[in-house]
Scaffold this active site. Structure first.
Site, PDB file in Angstrom:
ATOM      1  N   ARG A  85      43.779  35.451  49.844  1.00 12.74           N
ATOM      2  CA  ARG A  85      42.446  34.989  50.237  1.00 12.74           C
ATOM      3  C   ARG A  85      42.400  34.637  51.721  1.00 12.74           C
ATOM      4  O   ARG A  85      41.426  34.927  52.420  1.00 12.74           O
ATOM      5  CB  ARG A  85      42.046  33.781  49.386  1.00 12.74           C
ATOM      6  CG  ARG A  85      40.620  33.310  49.631  1.00 12.74           C
ATOM      7  CD  ARG A  85      40.233  32.233  48.656  1.00 12.74           C
ATOM      8  NE  ARG A  85      40.285  32.721  47.280  1.00 12.74           N
ATOM      9  CZ  ARG A  85      40.039  31.947  46.226  1.00 12.74           C
ATOM     10  NH1 ARG A  85      39.726  30.668  46.378  1.00 12.74           N
ATOM     11  NH2 ARG A  85      40.100  32.457  45.006  1.00 12.74           N
ATOM     12  N   LYS A 142      64.793  59.701  44.556  1.00 15.65           N
ATOM     13  CA  LYS A 142      63.938  60.849  44.882  1.00 15.65           C
ATOM     14  C   LYS A 142      62.555  60.522  44.339  1.00 15.65           C
ATOM     15  O   LYS A 142      62.295  60.583  43.142  1.00 15.65           O
ATOM     16  CB  LYS A 142      64.477  62.126  44.246  1.00 15.65           C
ATOM     17  CG  LYS A 142      63.674  63.377  44.612  1.00 15.65           C
ATOM     18  CD  LYS A 142      64.312  64.626  44.003  1.00 15.65           C
ATOM     19  CE  LYS A 142      63.533  65.877  44.391  1.00 15.65           C
ATOM     20  NZ  LYS A 142      62.173  65.865  43.822  1.00 15.65           N
ATOM     21  N   CYS A 191      28.400  49.860  22.322  1.00 13.56           N
ATOM     22  CA  CYS A 191      27.803  48.914  23.266  1.00 13.56           C
ATOM     23  C   CYS A 191      26.300  48.904  23.052  1.00 13.56           C
ATOM     24  O   CYS A 191      25.675  49.959  22.893  1.00 13.56           O
ATOM     25  CB  CYS A 191      28.133  49.332  24.703  1.00 13.56           C
ATOM     26  SG  CYS A 191      27.141  48.503  25.958  1.00 13.56           S
TER      27      CYS A 191
END
Length: 714
Positions: free
Chosen positions: A61, A159, A462
């Site tokens: 922050r 690698k 929903c």
């Protein structure tokens, strides 16, 4: 000014920096310039502590506050510099990538997953260096005691499974970056690599005047899963694996897109510099002193046995690493020996990659995210460590519904076995090893819009409707698709572009697009922009059934939409009908009636429809004629037919029993070609001996079959 803030004790933004500042309007330009210089210096220091030393000294922050202040100062007083940290948040879009020469070849590395091949590599190294092998030792295996003149020291490092880049610094300042390309030339990705926060725009310490370094751009696994989670939740396809995501991100023409994605970079080699080094390990040690991030797992190996042990430890630890690795790179440490060994046209003789075994079928669940579809259905998806299943890399798998999650008992952290249904859809077959607590709990609120979730048997939905951003994106896609209003010129990629740039945030926004909006977008020409605007204008009076289907009401497909349009005649009548009236319609039962009533009862959905009407969209009541007059025929349409849109022509023939397909094949009966037809379809028609009709020929055929031509314009 020093590039290392630790050498600037008067800089107030290094240790315990303030986060409240006096208003910029109260600063003189000289004071603002001084504060901006201190902030740049401090932010570079904090970037190094965070990315290179992994030991930050301030909270995120506080860092954000310092960064925002610097942005404010630079914008207010026009103080931005080429190497300011604020330049790492984007830049001007590119038309294309230039190709540039590398300062030194970026070669490939020979590799194998077999230990015998690694021993052969060690044997070749000793032979080429003139180190003799003692009598009685097998040529297929090496050991510390196998060579009379001593063993070769190796430098080992992971690698990385990412994208190799060359980065150049001149006088300590970031100058250029390029992809590996063919090893000698690569794409200039300077603007995109500039946005990667772990790559400094200015070096620190005692850096060389000229420095070319090789690094590997990657996406950390945690960040990859988090980013995929966001993509799945908003209805986008997730990336298959971190490497593909990194490669695609580096090739974005808009650096601002690159800046939004969580790229990182490890540096592991010096391609050219004014410094002299004797070993790879010295090079590795120098990189972080200049502010370049290296991997902490790099290590020296006394001999090839130690190097193989190093790789085996990587295999054991790979699931705990926050980056993807696919092997261990084993390098001869002594650079003078490397020069003697030289290279082939494609690979150095002094390096070898001992590959890790591929993950197959079993992997770890890193996250479980709930995807919201166009109709509002919530589908749980497991995000996985990428795994090879039947030759395909899989990074996600369906969990189908809450009941299956409970039955499997699957949780984040579990090791699971993945199967593919019909070689297409991957799914979690079983939990092999528990790594989490209990099982994933299905959310009671939509993860995208926070609306309540309702359950219909094992399925979850929903209740947010078009107010849900995830449903909205899918709703727009459906509205313009062939199953909707069939608006040509708006494929998925272009629609994503309009949504990402903020030009389209709702269905009505489509009708607010202007030439100036489209002309500034990458890949749009005046012709394609004009064609889209003309197409949108032409679809402002759609047939009522097509409009109802385009709205994407759950359980209402084209057939049901046609039945509703026939019964009620107008959009207002459909919107006003109650469940009992709806159930009087053919094909409409209690479930469909409830879904229709709930959709049109939603205030948000009504607002969208009203906004469409305000923009001139007015569905037309029609008497839809159907027959089997064209039964058995297959049509393909190309070009612009005067009086018809392609969608209208396709729907016309389909209503009378024909098929309408998008490509010409041996099964095609007629290609109907209007103005500016696609050349490839005409060529295909000639090759397949398919008759080509113009508008007049098309209408003559319809008339011969008894199809009223006037129906075409309905």
């Amino acid at each position: 000014m020093s590039t290392d803030a630790r050498e600037a004790p008067d800089n107030p933004y290094v240790e315990d920096p303030p986060t409240e500042f006096e208003p910029v309007e109260d600063l003189t330009e000289a004071a603002a310039r001084r504060q901006a210089e201190q902030l740049r210096e401090a932010i570079r220091y904090h970037d190094r502590r965070y990315y290179v030393e992994t030991d930050p000294v301030i909270p995120d922050r506080t860092y954000d506050a310092l960064f925002s202040r610097l942005e404010e100062l630079e914008a207010t007083f026009d103080l931005r510099t080429a190497d300011s940290p604020t330049r790492q948040v984007g830049g001007e879009s590119l038309d294309e990538f230039d190709t540039v020469e590398h300062v030194a070849p970026m070669l490939s590395i020979d590799s194998s997953g077999e230990a015998a091949d690694v021993y052969d590599f060690d044997r070749r190294v000793h032979e080429l260096l003139g180190l003799s092998q003692t009598a009685g030792e097998s040529s297929g295996q090496s050991s510390l005691d196998a060579y009379a003149d001593g063993s070769v020291e190796y430098f080992c490092e992971p690698k990385f499974d990412g994208v190799s880049i060359e980065v150049i610094y001149e006088d300590g300042r970031y100058a250029r970056a390029a992809t590996r390309g063919d090893g000698r030339r690569g794409d200039d990705v300077t603007a995109n690599v500039r946005t990667i926060r772990s790559i400094p725009l200015r070096l620190s310490g005692d850096y060389p005047e000229f420095l070319a370094v090789r690094g590997e751009v990657y996406i950390p696994r945690d960040a990859f899963q988090a980013y995929n989670r966001e993509r799945v939740e908003r209805g986008d396809e997730p990336f298959a694996n971190p490497r593909n995501a990194a490669a695609g991100t580096l090739r974005q023409l808009d650096p601002a897109v690159t800046a939004e994605r969580p790229l990182d970079c490890f540096f592991f080699d010096v391609l050219d510099s004014s410094y002299g080094f004797e070993t790879h390990s010295e090079r590795q040690a120098a990189l972080p002193t200049w502010g370049l991030k290296v991997n902490e797992r790099a290590a020296l190996a006394d001999d090839i046995e130690d190097a193989i042990d190093y790789r085996d430890r990587l295999v054991e630890d790979r699931d705990d690493l926050d980056y993807e690795v696919d092997g261990a790179v084993i390098k001869v440490n002594d650079l003078e020996q490397c020069d003697r060994l030289g290279a082939t046209s494609r690979a150095p003789r002094w390096a070898y990659a001992y590959k890790l075994p591929a993950r197959t079928e079993e992997t770890t669940v890193r996250d479980i995210v709930v995807q919201v579809g166009r109709t509002g259905r919530l589908t749980p998806v497991a995000l996985l460590d990428p795994v090879d299943v039947s030759g395909v890399t899989v990074s996600r798998a369906s969990l189908h519904n809450p009941d299956q999650i409970a039955e499997l008992g699957v949780a984040v952290g579990d090791r699971v076995r993945i199967q593919r249904a019909g070689d297409v859809i991957p799914y979690v077959d079983e939990v092999v090893e528990n790594g989490g607590d209990g099982h994933f709990e299905f959310p009671e609120r939509c993860p995208v819009c926070d609306s309540a979730v309702e359950f219909d048997g094992p399925l979850a939905f929903c209740t947010g409707g078009l107010a849900c951003p995830a449903q909205l994106k899918r709703a727009i896609e459906h509205y313009v698709s062939r199953g909707g209003l069939d608006i040509e010129g708006l494929g998925e990629q272009r629609l994503d572009q309009l949504i990402e740039t903020g030009l389209v945030e709702s269905i009505p926004d489509l009708y607010d697009l202007r030439m100036a909006d489209l002309a500034r977008l990458d890949g749009w020409g005046e012709r394609s922009a004009r064609n889209l605007l003309d197409e949108l204008e032409a679809k402002k009076e759609p047939r009522l059934d097509a409009f109802l289907a385009a709205l994407g009401v759950r359980e209402v497909g084209p057939t049901t939409a046609t039945s509703l349009a026939r019964e009620f005649g107008s959009l207002d009548a459909v919107m006003a009908a109650d469940e009992d009236e709806l159930q009087e319609v053919d094909d409409v039962g209690p479930t469909v009636a409830r879904e229709v009533r709930e959709f049109f009862g939603s205030e948000r959905n009504r607002e969208v429809i009203e906004a469409l009407r305000e923009r001139g969209v007015e569905p037309q009541a029609v008497d839809v004629e159907t027959s089997d007059a064209l039964d058995g025929l297959t049509f393909v349409f190309t070009g612009a037919l005067d009086g018809y849109t392609r969608g209208e022509a396709q729907e016309l023939v389909e209503r009378h029993g024909a098929n309408a397909t998008s490509s010409v094949s041996g099964n095609t009966d007629y290609l109907v070609a209007g103005d500016n037809p696609g050349g490839s379809k005409l060529d295909d028609a000639e090759e397949e001996d398919v008759p080509v009709l113009d508008r007049d020929g098309f209408e003559e055929l319809l008339a011969e079959r008894g199809v009223e031509v006037d129906a075409a314009s309905a």
